[in-house]
Structures are given as structure tokens and as C-alpha cells.
Scaffold this active site. Structure first.
Site, PDB file in Angstrom:
ATOM      1  CB  ALA A  20      -0.863  -0.041   1.031  1.00 24.29           C
ATOM      2  CB  CYS A  21       2.696   2.867  -2.366  1.00 24.63           C
ATOM      3  SG  CYS A  21       3.370   1.107  -2.054  1.00 24.63           S
TER       4      CYS A  21
END
Length: 490
Positions: A20-21
Site C-alpha cells: 500500500a503506497c
């Protein structure tokens, strides 16, 4: 046996969830100094503590096989000759796993990848090839050694998607001295890429962000063959009921949970850079794709954005005032790396490309600049899976772990220490660049020595500051424990 158990554990954790970025890309006419900027926080999927190494793979004979060892069984035979390139692989994986970001010797950069998700309708007609398809883990390792422009990188990754299928959903940034591109895939075999307008910025947060595209304009858009026709033939898009084709509306997943997890980050960043979008409420993924900023965006702006955690608001999860925060901030503890890539066409080749690297949680970290031509210090190259005392990855993580035990109490101490050092490095950096420009034409060897010394000093100062913070926080914690468990008597 120990390495086998470690690898098995890593595989189980990575296979169960994607990264998750948060991604920020700034066009050269929208940046403060005319550079192209690509920034991204890299958040681990399940575990809070992940190390990464900063390595350089020299150019030379190829012919080796890049194999996914953590996510699936993807395998790719590299060509016989490859470019040198840098990356950030996971320890104990052969240095070809989750390399995330880097520059190659042709000056082309990649930031890969921003995890995204296709909707159920798309996956029903073109499912992910989870067993042997292209996955986040191997994209830089396969693509960077082969490309000489951002556009060429887009085309190569697109061909891989079409040929092997995608094992999962992802968005990938490509950058060179002239332009930046962003590619998103959809389902098993579809993809779209857009050139970032020079006068705009782009932000993404774990959701498809590319919208309307003029596929006849190959200067600004590239895609899988017959993208729109594929959508029409499979009932994903009806041109009679919609005047325009939007990639994210046709293929992207957009559900209730995205509001707190994804919308909040995109909304914050767009509101930060463009006041007219501040506090705007969205009930769907209808954010503008490319936006012009109110003022030119600097490296410091991107750095501060990637450190954001909604400080001072009801959605601040770390202040201790609201224990029920549901909105996901940009900076989270499980981040194990953040990079800001800066490409400057008006600088000498050896120092044109810079990566500002922050290992760990950005809100409690420090960005250290690394020029593409610099020798990477050992402390950044030799982290282990187990906690150690010498690597950069674990040096910064220890400070972050200690500070997170009482964020309100220790964050000001950490932030003031690192902020002061970042400013000192910036002053030093300006002088270094001027000296290097003068020196490199007459004495390249001396210029390289200057570059390496600049890098070593920054790393040494960051280590010293971190060691001092670790001592101060532990000393203060020791006093607090003593006061809490103080008994009568001698």
C-alpha cells in the site's frame, strides 16, 4: 534451514496482501527548479518491520533469469547485454526481489509499484494470472536493465503484461530527463499509460487514477491494443450511454472502503497543492487526474507531503486524542522505504539524477540524498532480515519504534533533530554541486572522490543523529519507568 524458514515466512506475508503506497509525480514546469520529481512511500503489506538494501547492479553480460521468489512463479530470461541500474531489494532474496525504485545507466528511473485493484466485472472476463503473471516484485529488475527512455519502459512493461498477463494490479512511474509517464494495468492483459503534463502534478493512493484518454494521441497516451473495443465487447463500456471512455471508471475498483483509505490521501495532496480543491468532498473516484499547482512544487514540498499524518486534525491517529481514527494517513509505521527521485536535465550527467531516501516511517525519518553516480555506503547495502546494529534500515527503525511508544512526547525531538540536519545537508549540497560542476570537466577522478565524500558525510551525520536520538529517548523512557515503579525504601 533457517534461511528457508525466513523465506517461507516472507512469502506467506507478501502473498497474502499487496503493498500500500502513496505516489506523487511533478512535471518539470510545475516544479520549483525545473526538475521532474517522482516520490513514493513504500508500505509493507502485513509486517511493521521490513528492511531493504540499496544496491547497484553493474552493466555487462545478461542472459540470467529473473524469477519471482516471493509472490508467484513468474520467470523471465534477460537479454545478453544489460544496463547497470540501482534498486532496493529485500535482504536474502538474491537482490532481485521488490527492488521498488532506481535509475539505470541511461538515466531512466522507475518507481514500481503503486498497488491498485481491478473491479470484479473486469476480472470476470480477464482474470489476473496469479500463478505466472507479471507482479510488483520483479518489474524494476526486468525493465530497468533494458530501457533507454521512459517511453521505452512503458512499452516494454506493456508488452510483458500482454504476453505473460498480470499477476495483480499495479501502477508504475517512469521518468527520464525529458518526461514522466505513469502506467496502470487492468485485469490480466489490459493497460493504459499517460504522460504527465509538464505543467501539472499527479497523485495516486492504491486506486486506479488514470481517467479519460485520447488513444489517437500517442505522444501523450499509450495502451494495450484495442483497449476500448475490448471493454465494449465484454460489456464493460457502453459508448451509447457514456460520452467518454474513462479507464478507472471502466476497470477500476471503487468501493465504500476507498473513501477513508484512498480518497483521503488523494484529497489531502490535491488540496495542499491546489487551494481550490481543498476540503472538497468526493463520493466516488472522480478526482481530477492531472492538476496545476497554485505555486511551483519543491523537493521539500514533496518530502513534507510524504510525511503527512493529518496532524492537528480529528484524523490524526498518532496524537492520542482520538483512538478511533479510521482515515488512513500518508505516513504509516509499516512503511519501510520512501524515495523522492529528482531528474534535472540542466546538470552534469553524473549528478543530474538524485534519490532522496528515507528508510522507515517518514513522519519519524530523514531523507538523505544519493546521486546516481555515488558509491553506496556499506551501511545501506548490507541490512539483514534479523534486526542488526550496523545497517541503515535498522538504525532508523530503532528510533522510530522507540518514538512510537509515545508519539506526542518524542516526535518533536525526532523531527527537530532530523529537520535541522536536513537543512545542514541542503546547504552542504548546494556547495557540493557548485564545486562538482567546476571540477568534473578537469579532474573526473577528483570529482568522484568529492561526490563519495559528500555521500559518506551525510550518512555518517544521519547515523550520529540517530544514535543520539536513540540514547535520549531510551534515557527518558528509563526515567518514566523508574517513576512509575518506584517503591518505598532504599
Amino acid at each position: 534451514m533457517k534461511n528457508l524458514l525466513v523465506s517461507t515466512l516472507i512469502f506467506a506475508l507478501f502473498a497474502s496482501s499487496s503493498h500500500a503506497c502513496t505516489t506523487i509525480i511533478v512535471g518539470k514546469a510545475a516544479s520549483a527548479d525545473g526538475s521532474i520529481i517522482v516520490g513514493r512511500n513504500v508500505d509493507a503489506p502485513n509486517a511493521a518491520d521490513w528492511a531493504s538494501n540499496f544496491v547497484y547492479h553493474p552493466p555487462g553480460e545478461g542472459g540470467y533469469v529473473v524469477q519471482s521468489v516471493l509472490e508467484n512463479q513468474f520467470s523471465y530470461q534477460m537479454p545478453l547485454h544489460v544496463l547497470g541500474y540501482s534498486g532496493f531489494p529485500q535482504p536474502n532474496t538474491g537482490d532481485l526481489s521488490f527492488e521498488e525504485a532506481g535509475f539505470n545507466d541511461a538515466g531512466v528511473g522507475i518507481s514500481a509499484t503503486e498497488t491498485i485493484f481491478s473491479n470484479a466485472r473486469t476480472l470476470a472476463v480477464d482474470p489476473y494470472n496469479k500463478k505466472t503473471g507479471v507482479v510488483e516484485e520483479i518489474i524494476p529488475s526486468v525493465v530497468l536493465p533494458q530501457i533507454r527512455s521512459a517511453r521505452e519502459g512503458v512499452k516494454l512493461l506493456g508488452k510483458l503484461i500482454e504476453t505473460y498477463g498480470s499477476g495483480e494490479g499495479f501502477g508504475v512511474a517512469f521518468v527520464d530527463k525529458d518526461e514522466a509517464w505513469y502506467l496502470e494495468n487492468a485485469g490480466g492483459h489490459q493497460w493504459l499509460a499517460a504522460r504527465i503534463p509538464d505543467n501539472a502534478y499527479f497523485v495516486s493512493a492504491n486506486q486506479s487514477r488514470l481517467g479519460e484518454a485520447d488513444l489517437s494521441d500517442s505522444d501523450h497516451f499509450l495502451s494495450s491494443p484495442n483497449l476500448v473495443r475490448f471493454a465494449e465487447e465484454n460489456g464493460l463500456f457502453d459508448p451509447q450511454s457514456s460520452s467518454s471512455f474513462s479507464f478507472r471508471k471502466v476497470f477500476g475498483k471503487d468501493e465504500a472502503g476507498d473513501a477513508d483509505y484512498n480518497y483521503s490521501r488523494v484529497g489531502y495532496l490535491q488540496g495542499k497543492y491546489t487551494s481550490g480543491l481543498s476540503n472538497k468532498k468526493y463520493e466516488s473516484n472522480s478526482f481530477p487526474t492531472f492538476v496545476k499547482p497554485d505555486r511551483k512544487i519543491s523537493i521539500a514540498d514533496v518530502r513534507d507531503s510524504l510525511r503527512s499524518y493529518n496532524a492537528g486534525t480529528e484524523n490524526d491517529p498518532y496524537s492520542g486524542k482520538n483512538s478511533n481514527v479510521q482515515v488512513r494517513p500518508i505516513s504509516v509505521y509499516r512503511a519501510y522505504q520512501s524515495h523522492i527521485m529528482q531528474v534535472r536535465s540542466h546538470f552534469p550527467e553524473q549528478i543530474a539524477n538524485v534519490q532522496y531516501l528515507d528508510l522507515g516511517m517518514t513522519a519519524l525519518g530523514i531523507y538523505v540524498p544519493f546521486y546516481q553516480g555515488a558509491t553506496i555506503p556499506d551501511s545501506y547495502r548490507h541490512a539483514s532480515i534479523a534486526i542488526d546494529s550496523n545497517s541503515a534500515a535498522w538504525k532508523y527503525r530503532k528510533v522510530q519504534l522507540l518514538a512510537m511508544q509515545d508519539f506526542q512526547r518524542y516526535e518533536p525531538m525526532v523531527r527537530s533533530t532530523y529537520d535541522r540536519l536536513e537543512q545542514e545537508i541542503l546547504v552542504r549540497q548546494r556547495k557540493f554541486e557548485e564545486d562538482y560542476k567546476v571540477m568534473v570537466g578537469n579532474n573526473p577522478r577528483q570529482a568522484q572522490a568529492l561526490l563519495d565524500e559528500f555521500t559518506r558525510q551525510n550518512v555518517n551525520d544521519a547515523f550520529a543523529a540517530s544514535s543520539e536520538l536513540e540514547k535520549k529517548i531510551m534515557n527518558d523512557m528509563s526515567i518514566q519507568v523508574y517513576r512509575k515503579y518506584r517503591f518505598r525504601g532504599a
